[in-house]
Design a protein around this motif. Sequence first.
Motif, short mmCIF file in Angstrom:
data_model
loop_
_atom_site.label_atom_id
_atom_site.label_comp_id
_atom_site.label_asym_id
_atom_site.label_seq_id
_atom_site.Cartn_x
_atom_site.Cartn_y
_atom_site.Cartn_z
N GLU A 44 12.58 -10.17 -8.82
CA GLU A 44 11.44 -11.05 -8.56
C GLU A 44 10.35 -10.32 -7.77
O GLU A 44 9.16 -10.44 -8.07
N ILE A 45 10.75 -9.55 -6.77
CA ILE A 45 9.77 -8.80 -5.97
C ILE A 45 9.00 -7.83 -6.86
O ILE A 45 7.77 -7.75 -6.79
N ILE A 46 9.70 -7.11 -7.70
CA ILE A 46 9.05 -6.15 -8.61
C ILE A 46 8.07 -6.87 -9.53
O ILE A 46 6.94 -6.41 -9.75
N GLU A 47 8.48 -8.02 -10.05
CA GLU A 47 7.60 -8.80 -10.93
C GLU A 47 6.38 -9.32 -10.20
O GLU A 47 5.26 -9.24 -10.71
N LEU A 48 6.58 -9.85 -8.98
CA LEU A 48 5.44 -10.37 -8.22
C LEU A 48 4.46 -9.26 -7.84
O LEU A 48 3.25 -9.48 -7.81
N LEU A 49 5.00 -8.09 -7.52
CA LEU A 49 4.15 -6.96 -7.18
C LEU A 49 3.46 -6.37 -8.42
O LEU A 49 2.50 -5.63 -8.30
N ASP A 50 4.01 -6.68 -9.59
CA ASP A 50 3.51 -6.16 -10.86
C ASP A 50 3.52 -4.63 -10.86
O ASP A 50 2.51 -3.97 -11.12
N ILE A 51 4.70 -4.10 -10.51
CA ILE A 51 4.90 -2.65 -10.44
C ILE A 51 6.16 -2.26 -11.19
O ILE A 51 6.95 -3.12 -11.58
N GLU A 52 6.34 -0.99 -11.36
CA GLU A 52 7.58 -0.45 -11.91
C GLU A 52 8.57 -0.29 -10.76
O GLU A 52 8.15 -0.07 -9.61
N LYS A 99 2.01 -14.45 -5.07
CA LYS A 99 1.33 -13.20 -4.72
C LYS A 99 2.24 -12.37 -3.82
O LYS A 99 2.96 -12.91 -2.98
N ALA A 100 2.15 -11.06 -3.97
CA ALA A 100 2.96 -10.17 -3.13
C ALA A 100 2.23 -8.85 -2.94
O ALA A 100 1.46 -8.42 -3.81
N VAL A 101 2.48 -8.22 -1.79
CA VAL A 101 1.95 -6.89 -1.52
C VAL A 101 2.98 -6.10 -0.73
O VAL A 101 3.80 -6.65 -0.01
#
Length: 113
Positions: A44-52, A99-101
């Motif tokens: 979920e964290i990876i998806e929210l951050l929209d990163i690999e 949203k996540a950062v």
Amino acid sequence: MIKIYHNPRCSKSREGLAILEESGKDFKILKYLENRLTLAEITEIIELLDIEPIDLVRQNEAFWKENYKDKRISKAHIIKLMLSNPKLMERPIVINGDKAVIGRPAEKILTII
């Protein structure tokens, strides 16, 4: 509610926590080294951050450099490594709803709170 994945021993994580404290908003501290994350939480964290997954790895961490630097590793294996070695995760991570950062620099946190 805002969540911060926090490592109290990390200066950047403490800076991120200070920003949240100064904001006056309610938030929850998740000490991910004490209470390890699940596969679903990391995903979920990876998806929210929209990163690999590799973008969530602290690639200057000694464990990573000694064992995985310059190796081709699958996304699933990278996630498993973070599950078993949570120190590999970048920090702090702040989530506010959808949203996540990664709070590096800590001021990035201001964009989602």
